[in-house]
Write a protein that holds these residues in place. Structure first.
Motif, mmCIF file in Angstrom:
data_model
loop_
_atom_site.group_PDB
_atom_site.id
_atom_site.type_symbol
_atom_site.label_atom_id
_atom_site.label_comp_id
_atom_site.label_asym_id
_atom_site.label_seq_id
_atom_site.Cartn_x
_atom_site.Cartn_y
_atom_site.Cartn_z
ATOM 1 N N PRO A 198 14.140 -1.604 -3.041
ATOM 2 C CA PRO A 198 14.862 -2.149 -4.201
ATOM 3 C C PRO A 198 14.687 -1.258 -5.421
ATOM 4 C CG PRO A 198 12.871 -3.431 -3.736
ATOM 5 C CD PRO A 198 13.059 -2.508 -2.590
ATOM 6 N N LYS A 199 15.811 -0.888 -6.019
ATOM 7 C CA LYS A 199 15.822 0.010 -7.177
ATOM 8 C C LYS A 199 15.162 1.352 -6.847
ATOM 9 C CE LYS A 199 15.818 -3.712 -10.607
ATOM 10 N NZ LYS A 199 15.149 -4.294 -11.801
ATOM 11 N N GLY A 200 15.160 1.705 -5.570
ATOM 12 C CA GLY A 200 14.585 2.979 -5.146
ATOM 13 C C GLY A 200 13.076 3.013 -5.174
ATOM 14 N N ARG A 201 12.434 1.860 -5.263
ATOM 15 C CA ARG A 201 10.968 1.814 -5.365
ATOM 16 C C ARG A 201 10.329 1.796 -3.985
ATOM 17 N NH1 ARG A 201 10.811 -2.795 -10.176
ATOM 18 N NH2 ARG A 201 11.828 -1.494 -11.768
ATOM 19 N N ARG A 202 9.357 2.668 -3.811
ATOM 20 C CA ARG A 202 8.677 2.803 -2.530
ATOM 21 C C ARG A 202 7.197 3.058 -2.746
ATOM 22 N NH1 ARG A 202 13.063 5.796 -2.740
ATOM 23 N NH2 ARG A 202 11.974 7.758 -3.081
ATOM 24 N N VAL A 203 6.396 2.619 -1.793
ATOM 25 C CA VAL A 203 4.955 2.889 -1.793
ATOM 26 C C VAL A 203 4.602 3.426 -0.414
ATOM 27 C CG1 VAL A 203 2.639 1.931 -2.027
ATOM 28 C CG2 VAL A 203 4.484 1.050 -3.467
ATOM 29 N N TYR A 204 3.958 4.570 -0.371
ATOM 30 C CA TYR A 204 3.603 5.164 0.917
ATOM 31 C C TYR A 204 2.357 6.031 0.750
ATOM 32 C CZ TYR A 204 6.014 9.242 -1.058
ATOM 33 O OH TYR A 204 6.410 10.272 -1.891
ATOM 34 N N VAL A 205 1.741 6.354 1.872
ATOM 35 C CA VAL A 205 0.567 7.234 1.871
ATOM 36 C C VAL A 205 1.069 8.669 1.919
ATOM 37 C CG1 VAL A 205 -1.553 7.892 3.065
ATOM 38 C CG2 VAL A 205 -0.807 5.499 3.055
ATOM 39 N N LYS A 252 6.828 -4.525 5.906
ATOM 40 C CA LYS A 252 5.894 -5.568 5.480
ATOM 41 C C LYS A 252 5.448 -5.414 4.022
ATOM 42 C CE LYS A 252 3.896 -6.272 10.102
ATOM 43 N NZ LYS A 252 2.641 -6.239 10.894
ATOM 44 N N CYS A 253 5.567 -4.210 3.494
ATOM 45 C CA CYS A 253 5.098 -3.938 2.133
ATOM 46 C C CYS A 253 5.898 -4.740 1.112
ATOM 47 C CB CYS A 253 5.199 -2.448 1.832
ATOM 48 S SG CYS A 253 4.657 -1.987 0.175
ATOM 49 N N ARG A 254 5.202 -5.376 0.167
ATOM 50 C CA ARG A 254 5.828 -6.166 -0.896
ATOM 51 C C ARG A 254 5.772 -5.448 -2.251
ATOM 52 N NH1 ARG A 254 7.220 -7.913 3.088
ATOM 53 N NH2 ARG A 254 7.255 -10.062 3.856
ATOM 54 N N LEU A 255 5.397 -4.171 -2.235
ATOM 55 C CA LEU A 255 5.402 -3.324 -3.430
ATOM 56 C C LEU A 255 4.513 -3.865 -4.550
ATOM 57 C CD1 LEU A 255 9.262 -2.596 -3.591
ATOM 58 C CD2 LEU A 255 7.503 -1.264 -2.429
ATOM 59 N N CYS A 256 3.429 -4.538 -4.181
ATOM 60 C CA CYS A 256 2.516 -5.072 -5.208
ATOM 61 C C CYS A 256 1.654 -3.969 -5.820
ATOM 62 C CB CYS A 256 1.637 -6.166 -4.615
ATOM 63 S SG CYS A 256 0.449 -5.579 -3.368
ATOM 64 N N ARG A 257 1.468 -2.870 -5.101
ATOM 65 C CA ARG A 257 0.747 -1.684 -5.567
ATOM 66 C C ARG A 257 -0.765 -1.902 -5.706
ATOM 67 N NH1 ARG A 257 3.805 0.909 -10.611
ATOM 68 N NH2 ARG A 257 2.370 2.618 -10.097
ATOM 69 N N LYS A 258 -1.289 -2.962 -5.150
ATOM 70 C CA LYS A 258 -2.734 -3.181 -5.209
ATOM 71 C C LYS A 258 -3.475 -2.122 -4.412
ATOM 72 C CE LYS A 258 -2.606 -8.199 -5.972
ATOM 73 N NZ LYS A 258 -2.999 -9.535 -5.451
ATOM 74 N N CYS A 259 -2.853 -1.663 -3.329
ATOM 75 C CA CYS A 259 -3.474 -0.626 -2.507
ATOM 76 C C CYS A 259 -3.608 0.679 -3.284
ATOM 77 C CB CYS A 259 -2.659 -0.403 -1.237
ATOM 78 S SG CYS A 259 -0.920 0.022 -1.534
ATOM 79 N N GLU A 260 -2.620 0.963 -4.100
ATOM 80 C CA GLU A 260 -2.637 2.193 -4.897
ATOM 81 C C GLU A 260 -3.820 2.194 -5.860
ATOM 82 O OE1 GLU A 260 0.182 4.559 -8.150
ATOM 83 O OE2 GLU A 260 0.590 2.475 -7.619
ATOM 84 N N LYS A 261 -4.114 1.026 -6.411
ATOM 85 C CA LYS A 261 -5.187 0.926 -7.410
ATOM 86 C C LYS A 261 -6.572 1.087 -6.794
ATOM 87 C CE LYS A 261 -2.376 -2.108 -10.324
ATOM 88 N NZ LYS A 261 -2.204 -3.470 -10.897
ATOM 89 N N VAL A 262 -6.737 0.681 -5.536
ATOM 90 C CA VAL A 262 -8.073 0.752 -4.932
ATOM 91 C C VAL A 262 -8.300 2.042 -4.154
ATOM 92 C CG1 VAL A 262 -8.232 -1.762 -4.773
ATOM 93 C CG2 VAL A 262 -7.344 -0.459 -2.824
ATOM 94 N N CYS A 263 -7.272 2.864 -3.985
ATOM 95 C CA CYS A 263 -7.434 4.103 -3.225
ATOM 96 C C CYS A 263 -8.337 5.075 -3.989
ATOM 97 C CB CYS A 263 -6.079 4.749 -2.965
ATOM 98 S SG CYS A 263 -6.197 6.312 -2.040
ATOM 99 N N PRO A 264 -9.483 5.446 -3.448
ATOM 100 C CA PRO A 264 -10.424 6.309 -4.178
ATOM 101 C C PRO A 264 -9.968 7.763 -4.322
ATOM 102 C CG PRO A 264 -11.221 5.935 -1.957
ATOM 103 C CD PRO A 264 -10.014 5.061 -2.123
ATOM 104 N N THR A 265 -9.021 8.191 -3.489
ATOM 105 C CA THR A 265 -8.575 9.589 -3.545
ATOM 106 C C THR A 265 -7.161 9.743 -4.100
ATOM 107 O OG1 THR A 265 -7.711 9.517 -1.282
ATOM 108 C CG2 THR A 265 -10.030 10.151 -1.551
#
Length: 296
Positions: A198-205, A252-265
């Motif tokens: 949606p709106k071109g928003r994506r979260v990926y590793v 399955k991703c809901r684009l909450c971005r919580k994973c991005e915040k906890v990623c140490p690297t």
């Protein structure tokens, strides 16, 4: 003179017989093509990119007509033409077509020159395929983007280029047709077709390095170390960790971005999200006061 006349008559007779045989064979063994194939083919963009899974647009057209006769064209689509073209084809064939979410190519590597230092110099053929066959390339990471541009050469739409500052491939999502040519061209499997979102928003590793954490970090500062913090943080079970590497399922991703915040690297990449709003001085002061009161 008589010999010349005989030769001419003989050649003429042979030609006449051959023409008759060819005419009879063409009629007897002629393959009748459904006129709808040509009509469908005219609606297709004629990119012949192979993104549909067929060698060209004519192959897809034939498959669509055959599918329509069988009662379904599900699973057949033209990534270049998109929903608009498929809608016209569905109307022509009198079929219903499911609306598919737009896809876009994603380069799963954030190993820029700053994050992934150069450790060697390659002097061979400047193609990704050649460099990959020789080893890790010019860095210690044997998984990252090689930056030679095999994907650029494969893209017929000018949607991908090599950033000269970072040294890695970048996709122009406005031009990308999700044909998949760049995916096939990359010898390291870095490029993936994902939902545009949606709106071109994506979260990926932004990493495909499967080495153990310590080894991966020596090669690149933003490597995924497979720690599993993102997987534990995700409430939607969208993240799995296998082979020292995390992967985010776009379904399955809901684009909450919580994973991005906890990623140490900082290996997780979020695209096209609005920049966070600047905190007002009054809000910051209120937050500090609240902290002081809590501490006392």
């Amino acid at each position: 003179m008589n010999l010349i006349l005989v030769a001419v008559i003989a050649l003429g007779a042979i030609g006449l017989v051959s023409a008759t045989v060819l005419f009879v064979c063409s009629k007897k063994f002629a393959v009748k093509e459904d006129p709808r194939v040509g009509e469908v083919s005219e609606l297709l963009p004629q990119a012949n990119c192979g993104g549909c899974g067929f060698a060209g647009c004519s192959g897809l057209a034939a498959a669509l007509v055959k599918g329509a006769d069988a009662g379904s064209i599900e699973g057949l689509s033209c990534p270049v033409g998109g929903a608009e073209v498929m809608g016209k084809i569905a109307d022509l064939l009198g079929m219903a077509v499911a609306n598919s979410e737009p896809m876009v190519a994603v380069v799963r590597c954030n190993g820029t020159c700053a994050n992934r230092p150069r450790t060697a110099e390659y002097s061979g053929l400047r193609t990704c395929a050649a460099m990959h066959s020789c080893g890790a390339g010019e860095t210690a990471c044997g998984y990252g983007c090689l930056g030679c541009g095999d994907c650029v050469a494969a893209c017929k739409f000018g949607a991908i280029s090599i950033n000269q500052e970072t040294g890695i491939a970048e996709v122009d999502e406005g031009k990308c047709t999700s044909c998949g040519a760049c995916v096939k061209a990359c010898p390291r499997g870095i490029i993936e077709l994902r939902k545009k979102g949606p709106k071109g928003r994506r979260v990926y590793v932004g990493c495909v390095n499967k080495d153990k954490g310590a080894v991966a970090m020596k090669a690149c500062n933003v490597s995924c170390i497979g720690c599993g913090k993102c997987q534990k943080e995700c409430q939607f079970e969208a993240i799995t960790v296998a082979g020292n590497l995390a992967y985010i399922d776009p379904n399955k991703c809901r684009l909450c971005r919580k994973c991005e915040k906890v990623c140490p690297t900082h290996a997780i990449v979020a695209v096209n999200f609005p920049a966070p709003k600047a905190q007002k001085p009054s809000d910051a002061a209120a937050g500090n006061n609240a902290n002081v009161e809590y501490a006392s």
